[in-house]
Enzyme design. Structure first.
Site, mmCIF file in Angstrom:
data_model
loop_
_atom_site.group_PDB
_atom_site.id
_atom_site.type_symbol
_atom_site.label_atom_id
_atom_site.label_comp_id
_atom_site.label_asym_id
_atom_site.label_seq_id
_atom_site.Cartn_x
_atom_site.Cartn_y
_atom_site.Cartn_z
ATOM 1 N N LYS A 11 0.809 -1.219 0.000
ATOM 2 C CA LYS A 11 0.000 0.000 0.000
ATOM 3 C C LYS A 11 0.850 1.281 0.000
ATOM 4 C CE LYS A 11 -3.884 -2.193 2.391
ATOM 5 N NZ LYS A 11 -4.752 -2.114 3.578
ATOM 6 N N TYR A 51 -12.500 -2.210 -3.941
ATOM 7 C CA TYR A 51 -13.047 -2.183 -2.582
ATOM 8 C C TYR A 51 -14.569 -2.053 -2.557
ATOM 9 C CZ TYR A 51 -8.310 -1.984 -0.815
ATOM 10 O OH TYR A 51 -7.005 -2.283 -0.511
ATOM 11 N N ASN A 114 -1.817 0.025 7.070
ATOM 12 C CA ASN A 114 -1.259 -1.246 7.543
ATOM 13 C C ASN A 114 -0.363 -1.943 6.516
ATOM 14 O OD1 ASN A 114 -3.137 -2.344 5.794
ATOM 15 N ND2 ASN A 114 -4.473 -3.114 7.404
ATOM 16 N N HIS A 117 -2.142 -5.541 1.633
ATOM 17 C CA HIS A 117 -3.432 -6.230 1.467
ATOM 18 C C HIS A 117 -3.124 -7.621 0.952
ATOM 19 C CE1 HIS A 117 -7.386 -7.360 -0.145
ATOM 20 N NE2 HIS A 117 -6.696 -7.792 -1.184
ATOM 21 N N GLU A 128 -9.126 -10.881 -7.784
ATOM 22 C CA GLU A 128 -8.226 -9.753 -7.573
ATOM 23 C C GLU A 128 -7.048 -9.780 -8.540
ATOM 24 O OE1 GLU A 128 -9.376 -9.138 -2.861
ATOM 25 O OE2 GLU A 128 -7.416 -9.981 -3.352
#
Length: 140
Positions: A11, A51, A114, A117, A128
């Site tokens: 990310k 998302y 965080n 993913h 995905e």
């Protein structure tokens, strides 16, 4: 054990801090192979589609904004039970709850930032991966 593929995103909070190589080292040390990798700037449309499952949640807008705020690294990982293995390697969503040595314990800034993913099932991994890679992009 079954060899499978899973999807990973490094990310914006991690790419901003130049952590791609360090995260890749943790992935590879865990026995997963990186068979597809691309650094991209996710568009608003890509982030919203990716998302979409969270569209009704209050954090959806912030999530889309965050994921489009800087470059990300999308990856295809392969290995024995890759989905479960990578989820273990990532650690808990909340870095405070993540086990020592996991990516999120080592690198995450917060629950929202965080660092990574990972797919939560074989089915979602396939979906995905297909959003960001063609078969020709994957060397495995």
């Amino acid at each position: 054990m079954a060899v499978q593929r899973t999807f990973s995103i490094i990310k914006p909070d991690a790419t901003e801090r130049n952590l791609t190589g360090a995260i890749n080292a943790v992935i590879e040390k865990a026995g997963l192979r990186i068979i597809g990798q691309r650094r991209i700037r996710m568009t608003d449309e890509q982030a919203k589609r990716f998302y979409a499952v969270h569209a009704a949640r209050p954090f959806y807008g912030e999530l889309v904004e965050f994921m489009t705020s800087g470059p990300v690294v999308v990856q295809v990982l392969e290995g024995d039970n890759a989905v479960a293995k990578y989820r273990e390697v990532m650690g808990a969503t909340n870095p405070a709850d993540a086990a020592d040595g996991t990516i999120r314990k080592l690198f995450a800034k917060s629950i929202g930032e965080n660092s990574v993913h990972g797919s939560d099932s074989d089915e979602n991994a396939a979906i995905e991966i297909a959003q960001f890679f063609s078969a020709a992009d994957i060397v495995g």
